[in-house]
Design an enzyme around this catalytic site. Structure first.
Site, PDB file in Angstrom:
ATOM      1  N   SER A  54       0.789  -1.335  -0.079  1.00 32.29           N
ATOM      2  CA  SER A  54      -0.031   0.069   0.112  1.00 32.29           C
ATOM      3  C   SER A  54       0.861   1.197   0.037  1.00 32.29           C
ATOM      4  CB  SER A  54      -0.875   0.218   1.090  1.00 32.29           C
ATOM      5  OG  SER A  54      -1.663  -1.028   1.168  1.00 32.29           O
ATOM      6  N   HIS A  71      -7.046   4.318   5.929  1.00 28.39           N
ATOM      7  CA  HIS A  71      -6.329   3.846   4.752  1.00 28.39           C
ATOM      8  C   HIS A  71      -5.609   4.903   4.222  1.00 28.39           C
ATOM      9  CE1 HIS A  71      -5.052   1.192   1.720  1.00 28.39           C
ATOM     10  NE2 HIS A  71      -5.751   1.904   0.645  1.00 28.39           N
ATOM     11  N   TYR A 105      -9.034  -9.833   2.839  1.00 28.06           N
ATOM     12  CA  TYR A 105     -10.651  -9.334   3.235  1.00 28.06           C
ATOM     13  C   TYR A 105     -11.031  -8.738   1.982  1.00 28.06           C
ATOM     14  CZ  TYR A 105      -7.436  -4.934   2.568  1.00 28.06           C
ATOM     15  OH  TYR A 105      -6.822  -4.179   1.804  1.00 28.06           O
ATOM     16  N   GLU A 106     -10.329  -8.898   0.805  1.00 29.22           N
ATOM     17  CA  GLU A 106     -10.929  -8.664  -0.379  1.00 29.22           C
ATOM     18  C   GLU A 106     -11.916  -9.812  -0.882  1.00 29.22           C
ATOM     19  OE1 GLU A 106      -8.526  -6.475  -3.496  1.00 29.22           O
ATOM     20  OE2 GLU A 106      -7.022  -6.805  -1.878  1.00 29.22           O
ATOM     21  N   MET A 134      -2.265  -6.408   7.206  1.00 33.47           N
ATOM     22  CA  MET A 134      -3.283  -7.250   6.699  1.00 33.47           C
ATOM     23  C   MET A 134      -2.610  -8.091   5.537  1.00 33.47           C
ATOM     24  SD  MET A 134      -6.274  -4.370   6.773  1.00 33.47           S
ATOM     25  CE  MET A 134      -6.484  -3.328   8.234  1.00 33.47           C
ATOM     26  N   SER A 135      -1.495  -8.094   5.282  1.00 34.88           N
ATOM     27  CA  SER A 135      -0.896  -8.852   4.086  1.00 34.88           C
ATOM     28  C   SER A 135       0.409  -9.519   4.259  1.00 34.88           C
ATOM     29  CB  SER A 135      -0.676  -7.789   2.847  1.00 34.88           C
ATOM     30  OG  SER A 135       0.408  -6.843   3.430  1.00 34.88           O
ATOM     31  N   ALA A 155       2.749  -1.934   4.049  1.00 33.11           N
ATOM     32  CA  ALA A 155       2.615  -0.921   5.050  1.00 33.11           C
ATOM     33  C   ALA A 155       2.098  -1.653   6.489  1.00 33.11           C
ATOM     34  CB  ALA A 155       1.493   0.189   4.798  1.00 33.11           C
ATOM     35  N   HIS A 166      -3.106   0.392  -5.086  1.00 32.59           N
ATOM     36  CA  HIS A 166      -2.691  -0.974  -5.563  1.00 32.59           C
ATOM     37  C   HIS A 166      -3.008  -0.907  -7.037  1.00 32.59           C
ATOM     38  CE1 HIS A 166      -1.645  -2.984  -1.852  1.00 32.59           C
ATOM     39  NE2 HIS A 166      -2.357  -2.318  -1.532  1.00 32.59           N
ATOM     40  N   HIS A 193      -5.597  -8.871  -1.032  1.00 36.20           N
ATOM     41  CA  HIS A 193      -5.593  -9.037   0.486  1.00 36.20           C
ATOM     42  C   HIS A 193      -6.691 -10.258   1.029  1.00 36.20           C
ATOM     43  CE1 HIS A 193      -3.963  -4.962  -0.378  1.00 36.20           C
ATOM     44  NE2 HIS A 193      -3.283  -5.246   0.772  1.00 36.20           N
ATOM     45  N   ASN A 200       2.023   3.844  11.105  1.00 32.04           N
ATOM     46  CA  ASN A 200       1.518   4.306  12.388  1.00 32.04           C
ATOM     47  C   ASN A 200       2.052   3.656  13.757  1.00 32.04           C
ATOM     48  OD1 ASN A 200      -0.496   2.368  10.814  1.00 32.04           O
ATOM     49  ND2 ASN A 200      -0.987   2.361  12.633  1.00 32.04           N
TER      50      ASN A 200
HETATM   51  N1  HPA Z   1      -2.843  -2.317  11.283  1.00 31.52           N
HETATM   52  C1  HPA Z   1      -3.149  -3.055  10.334  1.00 31.52           C
HETATM   53  N2  HPA Z   1      -2.677  -2.826   9.246  1.00 31.52           N
HETATM   54  C2  HPA Z   1      -1.970  -1.535   8.892  1.00 31.52           C
HETATM   55  C3  HPA Z   1      -1.589  -0.945  10.021  1.00 31.52           C
HETATM   56  C4  HPA Z   1      -2.328  -1.294  11.302  1.00 31.52           C
HETATM   57  O1  HPA Z   1      -2.102  -0.454  12.251  1.00 31.52           O
HETATM   58  N3  HPA Z   1      -0.975   0.034   9.590  1.00 31.52           N
HETATM   59  C5  HPA Z   1      -0.846   0.063   8.167  1.00 31.52           C
HETATM   60  N4  HPA Z   1      -1.315  -1.327   7.759  1.00 31.52           N
END
Ligand code: HPA
Length: 276
Positions: free
Chosen positions: A33, A250, A88-89, A214-215, A116, A64, A86, A238
């Site tokens: 991402s 996102h 979740y898709e 998530m990946s 990310a 993406h 991902h 973050n």
């Molecule tokens: N959690 C899950 N996926 C992420 C995060 C997060 O804090 N930051 C970037 N992708």
């Protein structure tokens, strides 16, 4: 006789080879991402939209692009997936298995994954890079679920050294040479699409994770199954939910990822140059 899955990989590879005739990629690269811009540094690039490659995934998420970019980066010939799919898709992992196995069939024996992630360590904040030393799969699913195709790998693959120590050493050397602080830790993959609750973040810290996303874990598992060596680097966008007052979203992930993308780009180029 070829299995159906092998035939599907061969069909994808035939299209890629026909488009990128002059290139023999040895390293696969998956850009996460907000990191897709790194593909713009690839020289003599041939850009192949996923939707022209039979069986390739169709990313549905902002940030993406859905292109395979074949060309030269850091002195290596690379096949770069600009954009991923991902859990979740909700499309399953069939297309991802096909894509990673196609990179292998093209000749890539090394796969570099980027993503990310949220940091679970307050000392490794937004903008930092974290080399993935190991992972915890909390996706609730494994991308190899279903009948095993022995043509690609064993039914019960091991994941000791899933993230190749030798590639990690090369990555750390490249970072040291450029004076770039490179954290190293355990990446926990959750299915998303929700960000975590503060209680989940506390749980992940107790479990020994250093970053959450998530990946990335599905690609690693599929690649290890077919014998590729895997390296991975997360861009911290973050602190995990509850570890700071910052709101996660996102949009925020994409913005923060693009800030650190130039460091990641330099690191990847330094890494590829050292691969020899
Ligand atoms: N959690 C899950 N996926 C992420 C995060 C997060 O804090 N930051 C970037 N992708």
């Amino acid at each position: 006789m070829l299995t159906d899955a092998e035939r599907a990989v061969d069909a994808a590879v035939a299209v890629i080879r026909a488009r990128a005739l002059q290139h023999r990629p040895r390293v696969g690269l998956v850009l996460g991402s907000g990191l897709g811009r790194i593909a713009e540094r690839i020289g003599n690039a041939v850009t192949i939209p996923y939707d022209t490659i039979p069986g390739f995934p169709r990313p549905t998420v902002a940030g993406h692009a859905g292109h395979l970019v074949v060309g030269e980066l850091g002195g290596q010939t690379v096949a770069c997936m600009q954009g991923r799919v991902h859990a979740y898709e909700g499309k399953g992992f069939g297309a991802l298995r096909l894509a990673i196995r196609s990179l292998h069939r093209l000749g890539c024996r090394t796969l570099v994954l980027t993503c990310a992630a949220g940091s679970l360590d307050v000392d490794v904040g937004p903008g930092r890079l974290m080399l993935i030393r190991d992972h915890i799969n909390l996706l609730g699913v494994n991308p190899l679920t279903g009948p095993n195709d022995d043509a690609f790998g064993p039914r019960f693959p091991g994941l000791t050294d899933a993230w190749a120590p030798s590639l990690r050493a090369v990555m750390q050397d490249a970072a040291a040479e450029m004076g770039l602080p490179l954290a190293e830790g355990v990446y926990a993959a959750l299915s998303g699409p929700c960000f975590e609750t503060p209680a989940e973040v506390r749980m992940l810290r107790i479990l020994g994770a250093d970053a959450v996303g998530m990946s990335t874990v599905p690609e690693c598992i599929i690649a290890r199954h077919c014998g590729m060596a895997v390296a991975g680097c997360a861009v911290i966008t973050n602190l995990g939910v509850g570890l700071s007052d910052e709101q996660v979203s996102h949009t925020h992930t994409l913005a923060q990822a693009s800030v650190a993308a130039s460091d990641l780009e330099r690191l990847l180029i330094g890494f590829l140059k050292r691969l020899g």
